[in-house]
Motif scaffolding. Sequence first.
Motif, short mmCIF file in Angstrom:
data_model
loop_
_atom_site.label_atom_id
_atom_site.label_comp_id
_atom_site.label_asym_id
_atom_site.label_seq_id
_atom_site.Cartn_x
_atom_site.Cartn_y
_atom_site.Cartn_z
N ALA A 142 0.83 -1.21 0.00
CA ALA A 142 0.00 0.00 0.00
C ALA A 142 0.87 1.26 0.00
CB ALA A 142 -0.92 0.00 1.21
N ALA A 143 1.89 1.29 0.85
CA ALA A 143 2.79 2.45 0.91
C ALA A 143 3.51 2.63 -0.41
CB ALA A 143 3.79 2.28 2.05
N TRP A 144 3.96 1.52 -0.99
CA TRP A 144 4.64 1.56 -2.29
C TRP A 144 3.71 2.09 -3.38
CZ3 TRP A 144 3.30 -0.98 -6.79
CH2 TRP A 144 4.22 -0.89 -7.84
N ALA A 145 2.45 1.65 -3.38
CA ALA A 145 1.49 2.05 -4.42
C ALA A 145 1.23 3.56 -4.36
CB ALA A 145 0.19 1.28 -4.27
N ILE A 146 1.10 4.10 -3.15
CA ILE A 146 0.88 5.55 -3.02
C ILE A 146 2.11 6.31 -3.49
CG2 ILE A 146 0.48 7.42 -1.37
CD1 ILE A 146 -1.11 5.33 0.31
N SER A 147 3.30 5.85 -3.10
CA SER A 147 4.54 6.49 -3.55
C SER A 147 4.67 6.44 -5.06
CB SER A 147 5.76 5.80 -2.91
OG SER A 147 5.77 5.98 -1.53
N ALA A 148 4.36 5.27 -5.63
CA ALA A 148 4.46 5.09 -7.08
C ALA A 148 3.53 6.06 -7.81
CB ALA A 148 4.13 3.65 -7.45
N THR A 149 2.31 6.21 -7.30
CA THR A 149 1.34 7.13 -7.92
C THR A 149 1.88 8.56 -7.92
OG1 THR A 149 -0.47 5.72 -7.16
CG2 THR A 149 -1.03 7.97 -7.82
N ILE A 150 2.43 8.98 -6.80
CA ILE A 150 2.98 10.35 -6.70
C ILE A 150 4.14 10.53 -7.67
CG2 ILE A 150 4.24 11.94 -5.19
CD1 ILE A 150 2.54 10.74 -2.85
N LEU A 151 5.04 9.56 -7.71
CA LEU A 151 6.24 9.68 -8.55
C LEU A 151 5.91 9.59 -10.04
CD1 LEU A 151 8.69 7.56 -6.39
CD2 LEU A 151 8.73 10.03 -6.72
N LEU A 152 4.86 8.86 -10.38
CA LEU A 152 4.48 8.74 -11.79
C LEU A 152 3.94 10.05 -12.36
CD1 LEU A 152 2.94 5.16 -11.86
CD2 LEU A 152 4.95 5.94 -13.11
N PHE A 153 3.55 10.98 -11.47
CA PHE A 153 3.08 12.28 -11.92
C PHE A 153 4.17 13.34 -11.88
CE2 PHE A 153 -0.96 10.20 -10.99
CZ PHE A 153 -1.70 10.56 -12.10
N SER A 154 5.43 12.90 -11.83
CA SER A 154 6.55 13.84 -11.76
C SER A 154 6.63 14.73 -13.00
CB SER A 154 7.87 13.09 -11.57
OG SER A 154 8.09 12.19 -12.64
N GLY A 155 6.16 14.23 -14.15
CA GLY A 155 6.18 15.02 -15.38
C GLY A 155 5.36 16.30 -15.25
N PHE A 156 4.22 16.22 -14.57
CA PHE A 156 3.38 17.39 -14.37
C PHE A 156 4.10 18.43 -13.51
CE2 PHE A 156 0.28 13.94 -15.08
CZ PHE A 156 -0.37 14.47 -16.18
N VAL A 157 4.83 17.93 -12.50
CA VAL A 157 5.59 18.83 -11.62
C VAL A 157 6.69 19.53 -12.41
CG1 VAL A 157 7.04 18.95 -9.56
CG2 VAL A 157 5.10 17.38 -9.61
N LEU A 158 7.36 18.79 -13.28
CA LEU A 158 8.42 19.36 -14.10
C LEU A 158 7.89 20.48 -14.98
CD1 LEU A 158 11.30 19.40 -15.20
CD2 LEU A 158 10.70 17.51 -16.71
N ARG A 159 6.74 20.24 -15.60
CA ARG A 159 6.16 21.27 -16.47
C ARG A 159 5.72 22.50 -15.67
NH1 ARG A 159 4.44 16.67 -19.31
NH2 ARG A 159 2.47 16.49 -18.19
N ALA A 160 5.24 22.28 -14.47
CA ALA A 160 4.78 23.39 -13.63
C ALA A 160 5.94 24.24 -13.13
CB ALA A 160 3.98 22.86 -12.45
N LEU A 161 7.06 23.59 -12.77
CA LEU A 161 8.20 24.31 -12.20
C LEU A 161 9.03 25.04 -13.26
CD1 LEU A 161 9.58 21.76 -9.59
CD2 LEU A 161 8.42 23.90 -9.11
N GLY A 162 9.18 24.41 -14.41
CA GLY A 162 10.08 24.97 -15.41
C GLY A 162 11.53 24.65 -15.04
N GLN A 163 12.45 24.95 -15.95
CA GLN A 163 13.85 24.59 -15.75
C GLN A 163 14.49 25.34 -14.57
OE1 GLN A 163 15.38 22.04 -17.44
NE2 GLN A 163 16.80 22.36 -15.74
N ARG A 164 14.24 26.65 -14.47
CA ARG A 164 14.86 27.43 -13.40
C ARG A 164 14.33 26.99 -12.03
NH1 ARG A 164 14.86 33.70 -14.68
NH2 ARG A 164 16.16 33.64 -12.82
N GLY A 165 13.02 26.75 -11.96
CA GLY A 165 12.44 26.28 -10.71
C GLY A 165 13.01 24.94 -10.29
N LEU A 166 13.18 24.05 -11.28
CA LEU A 166 13.74 22.72 -10.99
C LEU A 166 15.17 22.83 -10.49
CD1 LEU A 166 13.53 19.65 -11.04
CD2 LEU A 166 14.23 19.71 -13.43
N ASN A 167 15.97 23.71 -11.12
CA ASN A 167 17.37 23.90 -10.69
C ASN A 167 17.44 24.37 -9.25
OD1 ASN A 167 18.28 23.11 -13.20
ND2 ASN A 167 18.57 25.20 -13.96
N ALA A 168 16.56 25.32 -8.90
CA ALA A 168 16.55 25.84 -7.53
C ALA A 168 16.17 24.75 -6.53
CB ALA A 168 15.58 27.01 -7.42
N ILE A 169 15.15 23.95 -6.86
CA ILE A 169 14.70 22.90 -5.96
C ILE A 169 15.75 21.80 -5.84
CG2 ILE A 169 13.00 21.04 -5.71
CD1 ILE A 169 10.87 22.99 -6.53
#
Length: 198
Positions: A142-169
Amino acid sequence: MDTVTAAITLLLIMNPLGNLPIFISVLRHVDPKRRRKVLIRELLFALVFMLLFLYLGTSLLTWLGLRQESVSIAGGIILFIIALRLIFPQPGGVLGLPAGDEPFIVPLAIPLISGPSLLAALLLLANQAPDQMVDWTIASVAAWAISATILLFSGFVLRALGQRGLNAIERLMGMILVMISVQMFLDGIMAYLAKSAV
């Protein structure tokens, strides 16, 4: 500890939200068409490793002549190296891989998803209540499945942050990861010294 409490504890230890910027950084140089496949592969490796450690961890460490503290110390060293590469970027990203090359098991599956803290928690569950292995298996999945779901949406986070935001984080996460890795290393050393003194 019941199944739900165990699952929540394991999820907090896995820290998928905290690992998200590192995953994005590591996968940034992978062909966009391959990213999801690579991430799913690494997540499956992590799940297999978690379940193996839950059921065979104590026996494996005993067979290899290793103490549990060695898992924490080794994981701390690996995370420290990754953290330095986040703070001081180099060509090829965190792993120094040529563009297009893929990470394999390290550092995504191990130690970022199934790291030393998680493995130690699984060992503790298995040793404290060996009659509840079905519950611990459900909690782990169950813990793995929740983590996997969050990590699989990393592409959306990348698009939201942009390159400069990602570098800072990345740099911020690198600083935090340095502190976590040093603490893991020190915890392993202190546990080793405490057991050696007994």
